[in-house]
Design a protein around this motif. Structure first.
Motif, mmCIF file in Angstrom:
data_model
loop_
_atom_site.group_PDB
_atom_site.id
_atom_site.type_symbol
_atom_site.label_atom_id
_atom_site.label_comp_id
_atom_site.label_asym_id
_atom_site.label_seq_id
_atom_site.Cartn_x
_atom_site.Cartn_y
_atom_site.Cartn_z
ATOM 1 N N THR A 161 0.832 -1.209 0.000
ATOM 2 C CA THR A 161 0.000 0.000 0.000
ATOM 3 C C THR A 161 0.861 1.252 0.000
ATOM 4 O O THR A 161 0.635 2.186 -0.787
ATOM 5 N N LYS A 206 -7.346 0.222 -2.170
ATOM 6 C CA LYS A 206 -8.344 -0.625 -1.508
ATOM 7 C C LYS A 206 -9.222 -1.322 -2.545
ATOM 8 O O LYS A 206 -9.482 -2.529 -2.435
ATOM 9 N N ARG A 245 -5.287 5.914 -1.731
ATOM 10 C CA ARG A 245 -5.645 4.844 -0.806
ATOM 11 C C ARG A 245 -6.930 4.149 -1.264
ATOM 12 O O ARG A 245 -7.043 2.928 -1.207
ATOM 13 N N MET A 305 1.069 4.031 -2.949
ATOM 14 C CA MET A 305 0.791 5.451 -2.693
ATOM 15 C C MET A 305 1.980 6.313 -3.113
ATOM 16 O O MET A 305 1.798 7.389 -3.694
#
Length: 63
Positions: free
Chosen positions: A32, A46, A42, A36
């Motif tokens: 993650t 997801k 984000r 980013m």
């Protein structure tokens, strides 16, 4: 990269799924953060994880 923690026992046990989630959670966080850093939001990340998991439910491969 650190190795993923192994299960506490070879066979099935009560918290095995929780242990697995905790073992791979740190790796998911690393992915993650890298995504980013590359410019993905984000929410996009997801959504991608959810789509990958949904796809994986019906196939033997992730992508």
């Amino acid at each position: 990269m650190q190795p993923i923690k192994e299960p506490r026992e070879k066979d099935d046990y009560a918290d095995r799924t929780l242990d697995c989630r905790e073992a791979i959670g740190a790796k998911v966080q690393q992915v993650t953060e890298a995504a980013m850093h590359a410019g993905w939001t984000r929410e996009e990340i997801k959504a991608a994880f959810i789509e990958i998991a949904d796809h994986w439910k019906t196939t033997d491969h992730i992508v």
